[in-house]
Design an enzyme around this catalytic site. Structure first.
Site, PDB file in Angstrom:
ATOM      1  N   TRP A 165      -1.803 -11.731  -3.442  1.00 37.75           N
ATOM      2  CA  TRP A 165      -0.809 -12.492  -2.677  1.00 37.75           C
ATOM      3  C   TRP A 165      -1.297 -13.929  -2.630  1.00 37.75           C
ATOM      4  CZ3 TRP A 165      -0.910 -13.227   3.184  1.00 37.75           C
ATOM      5  CH2 TRP A 165       0.298 -13.797   3.636  1.00 37.75           C
TER       6      TRP A 165
ATOM      7  N   ASP B 201      -7.152  -5.641   3.324  1.00 36.26           N
ATOM      8  CA  ASP B 201      -5.866  -6.125   3.809  1.00 36.26           C
ATOM      9  C   ASP B 201      -4.915  -4.942   3.684  1.00 36.26           C
ATOM     10  OD1 ASP B 201      -3.714  -9.018   3.063  1.00 36.26           O
ATOM     11  OD2 ASP B 201      -3.529  -7.374   4.489  1.00 36.26           O
TER      12      ASP B 201
ATOM     13  N   LYS C  15       6.026  -4.871   7.665  1.00 39.81           N
ATOM     14  CA  LYS C  15       6.863  -4.056   6.794  1.00 39.81           C
ATOM     15  C   LYS C  15       7.075  -2.665   7.334  1.00 39.81           C
ATOM     16  CE  LYS C  15       5.110  -7.255   3.864  1.00 39.81           C
ATOM     17  NZ  LYS C  15       4.214  -8.321   4.401  1.00 39.81           N
TER      18      LYS C  15
END
Lengths: 372, 429
Positions: B159, B240, B276
């Protein structure tokens, strides 16, 4: 802690906030997805209008960039980061003596050197105006001056608007080319009137110059835990404002990417609906009035006890706090013997008191002052 | 009295004359005249372009947010119910600096296990953070402050904001091989090599599941080997975890890698996000945790994490945390959430299958196996920037230039169109 309480010592959720939350809850179309990096557009526009005035030329001319941040704290940090990146490292930020206890932390976190300017005069419990002017006058070229828009934290001592102290400061700051950075955490909460409390900030916009403002809705909308605030940078031109905004995004994205939505939704809802805005003004007025009443109650209580000392400053100071001249020893005594918790510098959260607690506090102060 | 002071005294004692010229401001130059316009965020650019496209056939597979089969954003039922319960009732007091205690307790159980010994022994330093981004940033700042000489190893690709985060924390960065372009899978040999060659005690950023942007995750056996070699090298694994539950549909399964590392005796750090898996994107709810040697160390570490958050935003926002704790603390709501998360994951898995089968049915000579092998929101299609450009200009399909498809944007209604377009631009390659 700087949190408002009702007469019964209870936390307060404003009616307008409850109504706004119900409106939001029932709006099934409302998206809860990521906000833009700069936050909620509508919130930013309304916050800027509240702060700078609905007829602000600077806003009309698109010279203001307003970015939603994580409360006043977050606005201060993002503003400090931006300064660190785009002002030469050698320029310090000048903080009032004393100032909000966290101000130094935001600056040292980004490596900006700190200087101070004289502010509070313990002899008069008022403003050391001469000292303030002298220190700003001898500030290094290009320094940033941290100013409290109203209800100075922790002293409650504000420069006058009508008696021209703010105007003289403005002239000095502009002639010395210092950058004003306002911490505006109590708009509406100080006098009960949003426009009156914003006057100092607007003076620095009306003169066509630039400034930075960290705005918080923690106290004036009671939104403490929802962390709602905004950073505004007033620039010379619209083009500069747009460039500045693009650079602020680069600060925010690696910090938390985009700001939390809920608080901004609530504030925007209140600010944009006429009925809610008007009701908010009434509730603000009532909070400010209650604080003023408590000041009177505390003053009366100390007077009636014949407590040594001149306590009129309690009536003169503005906002949430009373900056007493209680010594650390006296404060410690009050904690030990009366279980009253003040900050070591003698600051009292007036907004946290009520008719039930004032007499006890007055007893404690009386005992401390006569004992030591 | 010095001249300057006398001058100032004269300013204080005379009032400003009416109509006196405003001093200094209008003629002054700007403080920010030299500020250059910053480059635009490429991912947002995709969405902006999509929004201005008038074509009725347009498809947005650039956005990293879940969509239902009608292409609409979704607010989970469990979230709506939680919001109903908390609206207008709670006060809005400041959370403690470390955030909501209740929310943190429940969140740690998700990552470390319901009956985790580490939770029981109070060995985890944990604070509420501003979603996964905020958690990563807090950890990066913590790493900088307490392991001044360390660097972070970041997978290629990752990311994009990961690089920005550790850069702004002033932690030097290195990369390790991850994605294998030819196979559209994991470059396991390269990865293991880079782990071995990194100086002992390096910090490694690992995606716990559903790697962003590739969708390529190590297998369980591969994770075991990674864990082993990292232990030998004394590396610090920082996970993460932005997609727990969202990847396979089962939060326990998605935490497999983390549990493996815990079993292997690692001290780890985790950034957790509810953006999410609970659809709480804009609420910015997350948690940073660091597993410590003992309770005493955990208390110390937590206090330091709080100190880092203090000059950033003082204390975290309450609303999102309240939603999370309301849901996770109530067995019925938690079960509802687990069902809803599975629905989201299953829909995505279904679309992966549909897209692959459509491409194969069209007679594509290329292998599209990776579409179903990859997991989570994203599919790293392997398409070139030129092919992506053609998708946009000829077919009004929007995705990021690296060929990353957000499967969340794929629906039963557009999967055929998407497959056809992909086939068109790739069939000559």
């Amino acid at each position: 802690m700087g949190v408002y309480r009702t007469e019964d010592g209870q936390p307060l959720v404003l009616n307008v906030v409850k109504w706004a939350e119900k409106l939001i809850l029932n709006d099934l179309c409302s998206s809860k997805e990521y906000l833009p990096i700069t936050g909620m557009d509508e919130f930013n526009t309304l916050s800027a209008k509240l702060l700078f005035g609905v007829d602000s030329a600077a806003i009309r001319e698109n010279r203001v960039t307003t970015v939603q941040c994580v409360s006043g704290s977050g606005s201060l940090r993002v503003g400090a980061e931006f300064l660190a990146m785009h002002c030469p490292q050698s320029r310090p930020v000048c903080l009032s003596q004393p100032t909000y206890e966290n101000h130094p932390f935001f600056l040292s976190a980004v490596g900006i050197p700190i200087e101070t300017y004289r502010y509070y005069d313990p002899a008069t419990h008022g403003l050391n105006f001469q000292g303030l002017l002298e220190d700003l006058d001898s500030a290094p070229a290009g320094a940033v001056v941290m100013l409290h828009a109203c209800a100075h934290n922790p002293t409650g001592v504000d420069p006058t608007v009508n008696k021209m102290q703010w105007e003289k400061m403005r002239q000095l700051i502009r002639s010395k080319r210092l950058l004003p950075f306002f911490d505006c955490a109590y708009q509406g909460f100080a006098s009960g009137n949003q426009d009156v409390d914003a006057k100092p900030v607007r003076m620095f916009v009306h003169d066509g110059g630039e400034c930075v403002v960290a705005q918080s809705f923690s106290k004036n909308m009671g939104m403490y835990g929802e962390r709602v605030g905004a950073l505004s940078i007033v620039c010379k031109t619209a083009d500069i404002a747009s460039r500045v905004e693009s650079q602020i995004k680069l600060v925010i994205r690696p910090m938390y990417w985009n700001p939390p939505i809920h608080g901004a939704l609530v504030v925007a809802t209140v600010l944009k609906h006429r009925e809610l805005y008007d009701e908010w003004t009434v509730e603000l007025r009532s909070m400010a009035d209650r604080v003023i009443r408590v000041r009177q109650q505390l003053y009366d209580a100390l007077s009636s006890r014949g407590t040594p000392g001149n306590w009129t400053y309690i009536l003169k100071q503005i906002g949430m706090f009373a900056y007493t001249s209680l010594t650390p020893q006296q404060v410690s005594f009050m904690t030990k013997e009366y279980h009253i918790y003040l900050s070591p510098d003698g600051t009292i959260n007036i907004a946290g008191l009520g008719p039930n607690t004032v007499p006890y506090l007055a007893d404690a102060i009386h005992a401390a002052v006569t004992r030591y | 009295m010095p001249i300057r002071a006398a001058l100032l005294r004269s300013i204080t004692t005379t009032t400003a004359a009416r109509g006196s010229p405003l001093i200094g401001a209008r003629s002054a130059s700007s403080w920010w005249g030299h500020v250059a316009p910053a480059a635009k965020d490429p991912i947002l650019g995709v969405t902006e372009a999509f929004l201005t496209d008038p074509s009725p056939d347009k498809v947005n597979v650039g956005v990293g947010a879940y969509r239902d089969d009608d292409g609409k954003p979704v607010v989970l039922e469990c979230v709506r119910e939680a919001e109903r319960r908390i609206a207008g009732n709670m006060n809005m007091e400041y959370l403690p600096m470390g955030g909501s205690v209740k929310m943190i307790q429940e969140t740690l159980k998700l990552a470390y296990g319901e009956n985790s010994e580490f939770i029981k022994d109070k060995r985890i330093a944990a604070v509420q953070a501003l979603s996964g981004t905020g958690a990563c940033r807090l950890f990066a700042d913590f790493q900088k402050r307490f392991r001044e000489d360390s660097q972070i190893y970041i997978p290629v690709p990752t990311w994009s904001n990961h690089h920005n985060i550790w850069r702004d924390a002033h932690v030097p960065q290195n990369t390790f091989r991850y994605y294998h372009a030819e196979s559209r899978g994991l470059d396991f040999a390269g990865l293991m090599d880079d782990i071995k060659n990194a100086p002992n005690g390096s910090f490694f950023l690992l995606h716990a599941c559903a790697h962003n942007p590739t969708g390529v995750d190590p297998t369980e056996d591969q994770w075991k080997e990674i864990s082993y070699i990292m232990k030998v090298k004394g590396h610090f694994p920082f996970f993460d975890m932005a997609y727990q539950g969202f990847a396979s549909g089962d939060p326990e399964r998605d935490a497999k890698a983390i549990r493996l590392f815990l079993k292997g005796g690692h001290s780890i750090g985790i950034a957790q996000s509810f953006a999410k898996n609970m659809g709480l994107y804009g609420q910015r709810v997350g948690c940073l945790s660091v597993l410590c040697e003992d309770e005493k160390q955990a208390v110390a570490v937590k206090s330091q994490l709080q100190q880092l958050a203090r000059p950033m935003y003082s204390n975290p926002p309450a609303h999102g945390a309240l939603i999370v704790s309301t849901i996770l603390d109530d067995p019925d709501l938690k079960n509802l959430w687990l069902k809803e998360v599975k629905v989201m994951a299953d829909r995505i898995i279904g679309m992966r299958t549909a897209l692959r089968e459509s491409l194969e049915k069209l007679g594509s000579q290329l292998s599209w196996e990776h579409i179903t092998k990859q997991i989570g929101m994203f599919c790293y299609s392997g398409m070139t920037p030129e092919q992506v450009d053609r998708l946009t200009s000829e077919f009004h399909i929007y995705m990021t230039h690296n060929g990353r498809i957000s499967m969340a944007g794929v629906t039963t209604k557009n999967v055929g169109y998407l497959a056809n377009a992909i086939h068109e631009v790739t069939k000559s390659s």
